[in-house]
Write a protein that holds these residues in place. Structure first.
Motif, PDB file in Angstrom:
ATOM      1  N   LEU A   1      -7.903  -2.160   0.253  1.00 22.97           N
ATOM      2  CA  LEU A   1      -8.061  -1.114   1.264  1.00 22.97           C
ATOM      3  C   LEU A   1      -9.364  -1.381   2.011  1.00 22.97           C
ATOM      4  O   LEU A   1     -10.414  -1.555   1.383  1.00 22.97           O
TER       5      LEU A   1
ATOM      6  N   VAL B   1     -11.268   8.345  -2.604  1.00 23.74           N
ATOM      7  CA  VAL B   1      -9.977   7.714  -2.332  1.00 23.74           C
ATOM      8  C   VAL B   1      -8.942   8.300  -3.284  1.00 23.74           C
ATOM      9  O   VAL B   1      -9.165   8.354  -4.494  1.00 23.74           O
TER      10      VAL B   1
ATOM     11  N   ILE C   1      -4.698   7.995  -4.081  1.00 22.59           N
ATOM     12  CA  ILE C   1      -3.492   7.205  -3.812  1.00 22.59           C
ATOM     13  C   ILE C   1      -2.303   7.890  -4.484  1.00 22.59           C
ATOM     14  O   ILE C   1      -2.381   8.258  -5.660  1.00 22.59           O
TER      15      ILE C   1
ATOM     16  N   TYR D   1       2.951   3.425  -0.744  1.00 19.01           N
ATOM     17  CA  TYR D   1       1.828   4.257  -1.182  1.00 19.01           C
ATOM     18  C   TYR D   1       1.245   5.018  -0.002  1.00 19.01           C
ATOM     19  O   TYR D   1       1.320   4.560   1.143  1.00 19.01           O
TER      20      TYR D   1
ATOM     21  N   PHE E   1      -2.431   6.480   1.092  1.00 22.06           N
ATOM     22  CA  PHE E   1      -3.868   6.419   0.811  1.00 22.06           C
ATOM     23  C   PHE E   1      -4.556   7.515   1.614  1.00 22.06           C
ATOM     24  O   PHE E   1      -4.420   7.561   2.835  1.00 22.06           O
TER      25      PHE E   1
END
Length: 128
Positions: free
Chosen positions: A42, A66, A68, A104, A106
């Motif tokens: 990322l 962060v 996820i 995913y 994020f």
């Protein structure tokens, strides 16, 4: 008694405008740009945060969080880190080698600890 409170926006507008411009320069709005996913890495750029003068030069104080979620909306990662920024723009790369192939989401939040301002961005990405 016998007094009237009088205020005209046109008389003080320039003073208030100058004050707001000065305040904005003192406390910039943090920016989070360039959020991208390359393989399992990322990447992001953080800029326009407040920096203060210290004995070791100018520093900014940041917290980056962060989160996820996978394709089934299950949380697979949720962490934050504090760090000192020595440059006015920070390029941050975070590796996630544990991510299995799939979709995913994020969610990244960058907090300027000197001003209390926050920037947030969301990225939908696929890991191969």
């Amino acid at each position: 008694p016998g007094c009237r409170l009088f205020y005209d926006d046109n008389i003080r507008a320039d003073y208030i405008g100058a004050y707001l411009q000065k305040k904005k320069a003192e406390d910039p709005l943090i920016l989070l740009n360039g959020l991208s996913l390359q393989a399992r890495r990322l990447q992001m750029n953080i800029s326009s945060f407040k920096m203060t003068e210290t004995e070791k030069g100018k520093n900014g104080r940041l917290n980056v969080a962060v989160r996820i979620r996978d394709g089934q909306n299950q949380q697979v990662f949720d962490q934050s880190r504090f760090f000192t920024a020595r440059e006015p723009q920070v390029k941050l790369d975070i590796d996630f080698p544990f991510l299995e192939p799939g979709e995913y989401m994020f969610l990244v939040e960058a907090h300027d600890l000197l001003t209390g301002k926050t920037a947030m961005d969301i990225l939908q990405g696929e890991v191969d």
